[in-house]
Scaffold this motif. Structure first.
Motif, short mmCIF file in Angstrom:
data_model
loop_
_atom_site.label_atom_id
_atom_site.label_comp_id
_atom_site.label_asym_id
_atom_site.label_seq_id
_atom_site.Cartn_x
_atom_site.Cartn_y
_atom_site.Cartn_z
N LYS A 58 0.84 -1.20 0.00
CA LYS A 58 0.00 0.00 0.00
C LYS A 58 0.88 1.26 0.00
O LYS A 58 0.57 2.24 -0.69
N MET A 59 1.98 1.22 0.75
CA MET A 59 2.88 2.37 0.80
C MET A 59 3.49 2.64 -0.59
O MET A 59 3.62 3.80 -0.99
N VAL A 60 3.85 1.58 -1.30
CA VAL A 60 4.41 1.74 -2.64
C VAL A 60 3.36 2.37 -3.56
O VAL A 60 3.66 3.31 -4.32
N LYS A 61 2.13 1.89 -3.47
CA LYS A 61 1.05 2.43 -4.30
C LYS A 61 0.83 3.92 -4.00
O LYS A 61 0.70 4.73 -4.91
N GLN A 62 0.83 4.29 -2.72
CA GLN A 62 0.65 5.69 -2.34
C GLN A 62 1.76 6.55 -2.92
O GLN A 62 1.52 7.65 -3.43
N ARG A 63 2.99 6.05 -2.84
CA ARG A 63 4.12 6.83 -3.35
C ARG A 63 4.08 6.95 -4.86
O ARG A 63 4.44 7.99 -5.41
N ARG A 64 3.62 5.92 -5.54
CA ARG A 64 3.51 6.01 -7.01
C ARG A 64 2.46 7.04 -7.39
O ARG A 64 2.63 7.78 -8.36
N ASP A 65 1.37 7.10 -6.63
CA ASP A 65 0.36 8.13 -6.88
C ASP A 65 0.94 9.52 -6.65
O ASP A 65 0.71 10.44 -7.44
N SER A 66 1.73 9.66 -5.58
CA SER A 66 2.36 10.94 -5.28
C SER A 66 3.34 11.34 -6.37
O SER A 66 3.41 12.50 -6.76
N ILE A 67 4.11 10.37 -6.86
CA ILE A 67 5.07 10.65 -7.93
C ILE A 67 4.36 11.23 -9.14
O ILE A 67 4.79 12.23 -9.71
N LYS A 68 3.26 10.61 -9.52
CA LYS A 68 2.50 11.08 -10.68
C LYS A 68 2.02 12.51 -10.45
O LYS A 68 2.15 13.37 -11.32
N GLN A 69 1.50 12.78 -9.26
CA GLN A 69 1.00 14.13 -8.96
C GLN A 69 2.14 15.15 -8.96
O GLN A 69 1.99 16.25 -9.49
N TYR A 70 3.28 14.79 -8.36
CA TYR A 70 4.41 15.71 -8.33
C TYR A 70 4.94 15.99 -9.73
O TYR A 70 5.27 17.12 -10.06
N GLU A 71 5.01 14.94 -10.55
CA GLU A 71 5.51 15.13 -11.91
C GLU A 71 4.55 15.97 -12.74
O GLU A 71 4.98 16.81 -13.53
N ASP A 72 3.25 15.77 -12.54
CA ASP A 72 2.25 16.58 -13.24
C ASP A 72 2.35 18.05 -12.84
O ASP A 72 2.09 18.93 -13.65
N ALA A 73 2.75 18.29 -11.59
CA ALA A 73 2.86 19.66 -11.08
C ALA A 73 4.25 20.25 -11.33
O ALA A 73 4.52 21.38 -10.94
N GLY A 74 5.16 19.46 -11.93
CA GLY A 74 6.50 19.96 -12.22
C GLY A 74 7.41 19.99 -11.01
O GLY A 74 8.42 20.69 -11.00
N ARG A 75 7.09 19.22 -9.98
CA ARG A 75 7.91 19.18 -8.75
C ARG A 75 8.82 17.94 -8.78
O ARG A 75 8.62 16.99 -8.03
N THR A 76 9.81 17.97 -9.66
CA THR A 76 10.66 16.79 -9.85
C THR A 76 11.47 16.44 -8.61
O THR A 76 11.74 15.27 -8.37
N GLU A 77 11.86 17.45 -7.83
CA GLU A 77 12.66 17.16 -6.63
C GLU A 77 11.86 16.34 -5.62
O GLU A 77 12.39 15.44 -4.97
N LEU A 78 10.57 16.62 -5.50
CA LEU A 78 9.72 15.83 -4.59
C LEU A 78 9.45 14.45 -5.18
O LEU A 78 9.39 13.45 -4.44
N ALA A 79 9.31 14.37 -6.49
CA ALA A 79 9.10 13.08 -7.14
C ALA A 79 10.32 12.18 -6.94
O ALA A 79 10.18 10.97 -6.72
N GLU A 80 11.53 12.76 -6.98
CA GLU A 80 12.75 11.98 -6.77
C GLU A 80 12.80 11.39 -5.37
O GLU A 80 13.23 10.24 -5.18
N VAL A 81 12.36 12.15 -4.36
CA VAL A 81 12.31 11.65 -2.99
C VAL A 81 11.37 10.45 -2.91
O VAL A 81 11.69 9.42 -2.30
N GLU A 82 10.21 10.57 -3.55
CA GLU A 82 9.24 9.47 -3.55
C GLU A 82 9.80 8.25 -4.29
O GLU A 82 9.61 7.12 -3.84
N HIS A 83 10.50 8.46 -5.40
CA HIS A 83 11.12 7.36 -6.13
C HIS A 83 12.11 6.63 -5.22
O HIS A 83 12.15 5.39 -5.22
N TYR A 84 12.89 7.38 -4.47
CA TYR A 84 13.86 6.77 -3.57
C TYR A 84 13.16 5.95 -2.50
O TYR A 84 13.57 4.82 -2.19
N GLU A 85 12.08 6.50 -1.94
CA GLU A 85 11.34 5.77 -0.90
C GLU A 85 10.75 4.47 -1.46
O GLU A 85 10.77 3.44 -0.79
#
Length: 150
Positions: A58-85
């Motif tokens: 479930k945690m992986v799924k939540q982070r993948r959702d967050s990654i998509k939202q961050y990338e859509d918003a242009g927040r690549t630095e936050l998406a990278e943190v989520e990718h690492y997690e």
């Protein structure tokens, strides 16, 4: 995975990352520990490995959702943190199933249930889910099961 449980493996990994002074990994591992502890306290249970896998999945799924939202918003630095997690969490999950293995599991479950229509999808999923938990994206599994009804 080794003989010891996932919770103990996680504790050992936190100690190792702290000794190595790997702050990002330690932080990600502590996030996992905090979520596991929250579930233990909320539900007043002691977690077994199957439940830990469910939570981590479930945690992986939540982070993948967050990654998509961050990338859509242009927040690549936050998406990278989520990718690492996600990569840290996946260190504790079993190896992912190949498409062929997943298809074989679904086909076997469909053959066992012998569904008459979409109302039997829950029965098929009940057989498939314990076999693939933590090893496959449940959304993809669901699509595969639906496709087998066509």
């Amino acid at each position: 995975m080794s003989e010891q449980g996932l919770v103990q493996q996680l504790k050992d990994a936190v100690k190792a990352s702290m000794r190595a002074k790997d702050k990002p990994r330690t932080q990600a591992l502590r996030l996992i520990q905090a979520e596991l502890k929250r579930v233990e306290v909320d539900e007043r249970i002691e977690l077994d490995d199957a439940r830990v896998l469910t939570i981590m999945d479930k945690m992986v799924k939540q982070r993948r959702d967050s990654i998509k939202q961050y990338e859509d918003a242009g927040r690549t630095e936050l998406a990278e943190v989520e990718h690492y997690e996600v990569s840290v969490i996946q260190d504790f999950l079993p190896e992912a199933l190949s498409a062929e293995e997943l298809s074989a599991i679904v086909d076997k479950a469909v053959a066992e249930v012998n569904p008459t229509g979409m109302q039997d999808m829950g029965k098929v999923m009940a057989l498939v889910k314990p076999q693939v938990q933590g090893r496959a994206d449940m959304g993809a599994v669901s699509k595969l099961v639906k496709a087998s009804f066509a």
